[in-house]
Design an enzyme around this catalytic site. Structure first.
Site, PDB file in Angstrom:
ATOM      1  N   ARG A  94      16.091  -9.777   7.308  1.00 37.84           N
ATOM      2  CA  ARG A  94      15.834  -8.495   8.597  1.00 37.84           C
ATOM      3  C   ARG A  94      14.534  -9.223   9.253  1.00 37.84           C
ATOM      4  O   ARG A  94      13.881 -10.970   9.283  1.00 37.84           O
ATOM      5  CB  ARG A  94      14.614  -6.979   8.556  1.00 37.84           C
TER       6      ARG A  94
ATOM      7  N   LYS B 161       0.572  -1.168  -0.045  1.00 32.84           N
ATOM      8  CA  LYS B 161      -0.182  -0.132  -0.002  1.00 32.84           C
ATOM      9  C   LYS B 161       1.633   1.348   0.366  1.00 32.84           C
ATOM     10  O   LYS B 161       0.778   2.391  -0.699  1.00 32.84           O
ATOM     11  CB  LYS B 161      -1.418   0.034   0.761  1.00 32.84           C
TER      12      LYS B 161
ATOM     13  N   ARG C 157      -5.367   3.216  12.099  1.00 31.58           N
ATOM     14  CA  ARG C 157      -5.586   2.224  12.510  1.00 31.58           C
ATOM     15  C   ARG C 157      -6.860   1.331  12.980  1.00 31.58           C
ATOM     16  O   ARG C 157      -6.603  -0.178  13.266  1.00 31.58           O
ATOM     17  CB  ARG C 157      -3.886   1.745  12.738  1.00 31.58           C
TER      18      ARG C 157
END
Length: 214
Positions: free
Chosen positions: A160, A13, A88
Site C-alpha cells: 500500500r 501500539k 497526539r
C-alpha cells in the site's frame, strides 16, 4: 487503570492496546471509533465532528477532547480504559488532563512502545495487503503460502502507498515533530513507562504486564 499508548506509527501500539484491553477487561478506545459511533448515533458532538470531516478539515482539539471525555465517562470505563492514538499533541494532552481533573480522575500510565525509525521503515515496507478481501500479511513475519497471493481469497497482494518507505518516513517526521514532545510531557508528570518494541510481540506484552501488574 487509565492508560495512554504512545509510539510511532507501525510501532505496534494498537496491537498491544487490544491485548491490554482483553487482559484487564477494559475498553480499547481510539478516536476513530469514537467519531464513527457518535456520527452513527447522531449525537450533538457527532454532528459537530461530521461538519468538519465532511469538509476534509481536522476536527478541532476542543471537540476531540469533548468526545473522548464523553466516552470515558460511560459505564464500561468505570474500571479504566486504554486510549490509542490520542492525545497526539501537547494541547490535547493538557486539555485531557484538565477535563479529567474536573472529574477527579487522572491518567495512571503512558506506555511508550519504543522502536527505532529504521526498524519501522523495514517493518512497514514488508507489509502486504490483499486487493480482494483486505487481509494483511508481512513478507518476513507473516508470509502467505504462495508469494504475492492471499491465503484467504486467492487475490493478489500489494504494497500500500501508506507503507512505502517515503510515505512512512513522512509519517515518522510528523510523529517526531508533534507527538514526541508528549513523551517528555508524561515523563514530567511521572506516568511514562518505556518498553522495547523491537522484541517479539508477546515479550512486549509481558513487559507491559510487568509495569501494570498482573
Amino acid at each position: 487503570m487509565k492508560i495512554i499508548m504512545l509510539g510511532a506509527p507501525g510501532a505496534g501500539k494498537g496491537t498491544q492496546a487490544k491485548k491490554i484491553a482483553a487482559k484487564y477487561e477494559i475498553p480499547h478506545i481510539s478516536t476513530g471509533d469514537i467519531f464513527r459511533a457518535n456520527i452513527k448515533n447522531g449525537t450533538e458532538l457527532g454532528k459537530k465532528a461530521k461538519t468538519y470531516m465532511d469538509q476534509g478539515l481536522l476536527v478541532p482539539d476542543e471537540l476531540v477532547v469533548d468526545l473522548v471525555v464523553d466516552r470515558v465517562q460511560q459505564e464500561d470505563c468505570k474500571n479504566g480504559y486504554v486510549l490509542d492514538g490520542f492525545p497526539r499533541t501537547i494541547p490535547q494532552a493538557e486539555s485531557l488532563d484538565a477535563a479529567l481533573e474536573k472529574l477527579g480522575e487522572k491518567i495512571d500510565y503512558a506506555v511508550n512502545v519504543e522502536v527505532p525509525d529504521e526498524n519501522i521503515i523495514n517493518r512497514m515496507g514488508g507489509r502486504r495487503a490483499c486487493v480482494g478481501c483486505g487481509a494483511t500479511y508481512h513478507v518476513v513475519y507473516n508470509p502467505t503460502k504462495v508469494e504475492g497471493v492471499c491465503d484467504a481469497c486467492g487475490e493478489k497482494l500489494i504494497l500500500r502507498d501508506d507503507d512505502k518507505p517515503e510515505t512512512v518516513q513522512k509519517r515518522l517526521t510528523v510523529y517526531h515533530d508533534q507527538t514526541q514532545p508528549l513523551i517528555d510531557y508524561y515523563k514530567k508528570s511521572g506516568v511514562l513507562r518505556d518498553v522495547d518494541g523491537t522484541v517479539d510481540m508477546d515479550d512486549v506484552f509481558a513487559a507491559i504486564v510487568d509495569i501494570l501488574g498482573a
